[in-house]
Write a protein that holds these residues in place. Sequence first.
Motif, mmCIF file in Angstrom:
data_model
loop_
_atom_site.group_PDB
_atom_site.id
_atom_site.type_symbol
_atom_site.label_atom_id
_atom_site.label_comp_id
_atom_site.label_asym_id
_atom_site.label_seq_id
_atom_site.Cartn_x
_atom_site.Cartn_y
_atom_site.Cartn_z
ATOM 1 N N PRO A 121 35.602 34.180 -4.103
ATOM 2 C CA PRO A 121 35.124 33.156 -3.164
ATOM 3 C C PRO A 121 36.089 31.978 -3.055
ATOM 4 C CG PRO A 121 33.380 33.826 -4.686
ATOM 5 C CD PRO A 121 34.666 34.392 -5.214
ATOM 6 N N VAL A 122 36.224 31.467 -1.853
ATOM 7 C CA VAL A 122 37.042 30.278 -1.593
ATOM 8 C C VAL A 122 36.098 29.122 -1.312
ATOM 9 C CG1 VAL A 122 38.811 29.252 -0.120
ATOM 10 C CG2 VAL A 122 38.909 31.701 -0.667
ATOM 11 N N VAL A 123 35.938 28.234 -2.276
ATOM 12 C CA VAL A 123 34.918 27.183 -2.143
ATOM 13 C C VAL A 123 35.299 26.137 -1.109
ATOM 14 C CG1 VAL A 123 33.969 27.461 -4.468
ATOM 15 C CG2 VAL A 123 35.897 25.898 -4.086
ATOM 16 N N TRP A 124 36.567 26.099 -0.685
ATOM 17 C CA TRP A 124 36.962 25.126 0.335
ATOM 18 C C TRP A 124 36.688 25.639 1.740
ATOM 19 C CZ3 TRP A 124 39.884 26.440 -3.942
ATOM 20 C CH2 TRP A 124 39.909 25.478 -4.951
ATOM 21 N N ASP A 125 36.227 26.870 1.844
ATOM 22 C CA ASP A 125 35.762 27.422 3.114
ATOM 23 C C ASP A 125 34.275 27.119 3.242
ATOM 24 O OD1 ASP A 125 34.321 29.752 4.595
ATOM 25 O OD2 ASP A 125 36.411 29.911 5.270
ATOM 26 N N ARG A 126 33.879 26.433 4.300
ATOM 27 C CA ARG A 126 32.493 25.970 4.423
ATOM 28 C C ARG A 126 31.493 27.117 4.368
ATOM 29 N NH1 ARG A 126 30.210 21.297 6.267
ATOM 30 N NH2 ARG A 126 32.268 20.499 6.853
ATOM 31 N N ASP A 127 31.785 28.225 5.058
ATOM 32 C CA ASP A 127 30.842 29.338 5.088
ATOM 33 C C ASP A 127 30.706 29.997 3.714
ATOM 34 O OD1 ASP A 127 30.374 28.914 7.776
ATOM 35 O OD2 ASP A 127 31.839 30.420 8.439
ATOM 36 N N GLN A 128 31.824 30.180 3.030
ATOM 37 C CA GLN A 128 31.750 30.798 1.698
ATOM 38 C C GLN A 128 31.065 29.863 0.700
ATOM 39 O OE1 GLN A 128 35.199 33.030 0.264
ATOM 40 N NE2 GLN A 128 36.151 32.840 2.276
ATOM 41 N N ARG A 129 31.294 28.573 0.872
ATOM 42 C CA ARG A 129 30.626 27.601 0.002
ATOM 43 C C ARG A 129 29.115 27.639 0.239
ATOM 44 N NH1 ARG A 129 33.696 23.520 1.289
ATOM 45 N NH2 ARG A 129 32.321 22.403 2.720
ATOM 46 N N ALA A 130 28.729 27.735 1.482
ATOM 47 C CA ALA A 130 27.300 27.801 1.816
ATOM 48 C C ALA A 130 26.658 29.056 1.238
ATOM 49 C CB ALA A 130 27.111 27.756 3.333
ATOM 50 N N HIS A 131 27.409 30.168 1.226
ATOM 51 C CA HIS A 131 26.881 31.410 0.662
ATOM 52 C C HIS A 131 26.614 31.257 -0.828
ATOM 53 C CE1 HIS A 131 26.204 35.709 0.189
ATOM 54 N NE2 HIS A 131 27.074 35.706 -0.816
ATOM 55 N N LEU A 132 27.504 30.587 -1.529
ATOM 56 C CA LEU A 132 27.302 30.344 -2.961
ATOM 57 C C LEU A 132 26.107 29.424 -3.192
ATOM 58 C CD1 LEU A 132 31.023 29.841 -4.040
ATOM 59 C CD2 LEU A 132 29.564 31.790 -4.612
ATOM 60 N N GLN A 133 25.979 28.410 -2.366
ATOM 61 C CA GLN A 133 24.849 27.491 -2.494
ATOM 62 C C GLN A 133 23.523 28.211 -2.259
ATOM 63 O OE1 GLN A 133 25.979 24.543 0.390
ATOM 64 N NE2 GLN A 133 27.577 23.660 -0.913
ATOM 65 N N GLU A 134 23.536 29.151 -1.337
ATOM 66 C CA GLU A 134 22.328 29.937 -1.070
ATOM 67 C C GLU A 134 21.950 30.794 -2.279
ATOM 68 O OE1 GLU A 134 23.263 32.135 2.413
ATOM 69 O OE2 GLU A 134 23.286 30.369 3.732
ATOM 70 N N ALA A 135 22.956 31.237 -3.037
ATOM 71 C CA ALA A 135 22.674 32.020 -4.249
ATOM 72 C C ALA A 135 21.886 31.174 -5.249
ATOM 73 C CB ALA A 135 23.978 32.511 -4.873
ATOM 74 N N TRP A 136 22.186 29.885 -5.313
ATOM 75 C CA TRP A 136 21.448 28.992 -6.211
ATOM 76 C C TRP A 136 20.050 28.705 -5.670
ATOM 77 C CZ3 TRP A 136 20.766 27.317 -10.821
ATOM 78 C CH2 TRP A 136 20.020 26.163 -11.062
ATOM 79 N N ASP A 137 19.942 28.492 -4.381
ATOM 80 C CA ASP A 137 18.657 28.132 -3.777
ATOM 81 C C ASP A 137 17.711 29.323 -3.670
ATOM 82 O OD1 ASP A 137 19.470 25.481 -3.438
ATOM 83 O OD2 ASP A 137 20.324 25.872 -1.461
ATOM 84 N N GLY A 138 18.264 30.534 -3.684
ATOM 85 C CA GLY A 138 17.433 31.724 -3.531
ATOM 86 C C GLY A 138 17.126 32.381 -4.860
ATOM 87 N N ASP A 139 17.011 33.711 -4.838
ATOM 88 C CA ASP A 139 16.639 34.445 -6.059
ATOM 89 C C ASP A 139 17.781 35.322 -6.558
ATOM 90 O OD1 ASP A 139 16.686 36.308 -4.061
ATOM 91 O OD2 ASP A 139 14.647 37.062 -4.391
ATOM 92 N N SER A 140 19.028 34.925 -6.262
ATOM 93 C CA SER A 140 20.193 35.689 -6.690
ATOM 94 C C SER A 140 20.403 35.568 -8.195
ATOM 95 C CB SER A 140 21.444 35.183 -5.952
ATOM 96 O OG SER A 140 22.610 35.767 -6.485
ATOM 97 N N ASP A 141 20.935 36.638 -8.797
ATOM 98 C CA ASP A 141 21.287 36.620 -10.216
ATOM 99 C C ASP A 141 22.685 36.069 -10.465
ATOM 100 O OD1 ASP A 141 18.882 37.737 -11.021
ATOM 101 O OD2 ASP A 141 19.627 39.790 -10.806
ATOM 102 N N LEU A 142 23.410 35.752 -9.394
ATOM 103 C CA LEU A 142 24.796 35.350 -9.537
ATOM 104 C C LEU A 142 24.984 34.117 -10.432
ATOM 105 C CD1 LEU A 142 27.636 36.190 -8.686
ATOM 106 C CD2 LEU A 142 27.374 34.768 -6.637
ATOM 107 N N PRO A 143 24.163 33.060 -10.284
ATOM 108 C CA PRO A 143 24.339 31.910 -11.187
ATOM 109 C C PRO A 143 24.196 32.282 -12.662
ATOM 110 C CG PRO A 143 22.998 31.277 -9.305
ATOM 111 C CD PRO A 143 23.156 32.767 -9.239
ATOM 112 N N ASP A 144 23.222 33.138 -12.977
ATOM 113 C CA ASP A 144 23.041 33.535 -14.372
ATOM 114 C C ASP A 144 24.189 34.402 -14.867
ATOM 115 O OD1 ASP A 144 20.523 32.301 -15.125
ATOM 116 O OD2 ASP A 144 19.603 33.624 -13.652
ATOM 117 N N GLN A 145 24.758 35.220 -13.985
ATOM 118 C CA GLN A 145 25.908 36.025 -14.378
ATOM 119 C C GLN A 145 27.120 35.134 -14.668
ATOM 120 O OE1 GLN A 145 26.584 39.522 -11.768
ATOM 121 N NE2 GLN A 145 24.500 39.197 -11.041
ATOM 122 N N PHE A 146 27.218 34.029 -13.951
ATOM 123 C CA PHE A 146 28.289 33.061 -14.202
ATOM 124 C C PHE A 146 28.159 32.476 -15.609
ATOM 125 C CE2 PHE A 146 30.256 28.869 -13.986
ATOM 126 C CZ PHE A 146 31.425 29.093 -13.276
#
Length: 352
Positions: A121-146
């Motif tokens: 992921p490229v966090v300086w890209d607005r769309d990719q940053r938003a996708h990561l933020q959605e992982a935190w706001d939703g029910d994704s396991d990605l934050p816990d895997q981090f």
Amino acid sequence: MSDVTGDALSSFLGEQLGADVTVADLEEHVEGWSRDTVSFTARWQGDEGEHEQRFVVRAESDAQVESGRRSEGNDIETEYRTMDAAQDAPVPVPTTRWFEGDRSVMGGKFFVVDHRPGDAPVVWDRDQRAHLQEAWDGDSDLPDQFVDAAVGVHEVAPEDVPALENVPAEAVVDREIDRWVEVYRESTVRPEPAVEECIRWFRANKPEVPETTLVHGDFRIGNMLVDGDDLTAVLDWELARVGDPLYDLGYASLQYFAGKLIEPTERPELACSLLEREYLYDEYERRSGRTVNRERVRYWRAFSAFVMMTIGLSGVHQFRQGDTDDVRSAWFQYIVPGLVEDMLAIVREDRT
């Protein structure tokens, strides 16, 4: 780029596998650009029939070979040996295959690992940053895997990575300060008063480090592969060292790695735009059994801003000196003001 060609790869893999190997679908990757990185598909006939596998080759860049100048990180063999030492740790690392130190084979030293699916992921890209933020706001396991990836890295003991210098815990902070201040002095055109003030703060507020582990050194979502909601690999072990495990937490918490350049990011409370910093600290503490001293993490956050700023200045210096013609090195000048601002903001409690 080093001589990473299909023919060179076919010849090298043929020797390693004892078979005729064809190579196709070469793809150059711009991520991790301090080295040349190319993925490819290899096919060969083995005892059990026809095999097809995708690999990745990571090689010294032309600038590294021609100038003889190392980057601020480890040499490429040490990077490979570190990844190899982490193979049995509970962290997703590409399977290591071969290291080659003979530059005549492909124009530079290189290593080969198995390919893992996903993109960095490229966090300086607005769309990719938003996708990561959605992982935190939703029910994704990605934050816990981090979080789990951080815990996994730090389960590797210093003695299990013989390629790295085993520094005593009481020497870690001075090692970090001396190393990066030296690079800063070599790279800056003139001393910056605000940075000099922070260097004095680093020396005056050195935390006590109770233990050392393997430290990734560049632990952030941009150095990982993400495939959907899965964290499939931790990459770029070039800055790995023996050190304070809380360094990686402080480093990952930089607002720069949440997409900030000059303007603040939309979600400054999120580490790497992926999870709240306090959640990272709390969950890391719970899963690792290691106390996360917030003052120590704060110290490493400030120091990491200095490290990243220094890497930026070093890139500009290399471009100015003619050690590289990669314009991305010149672009690094634009990250410096925001990182100085972050350093001052983190240490301001002791400046007022």
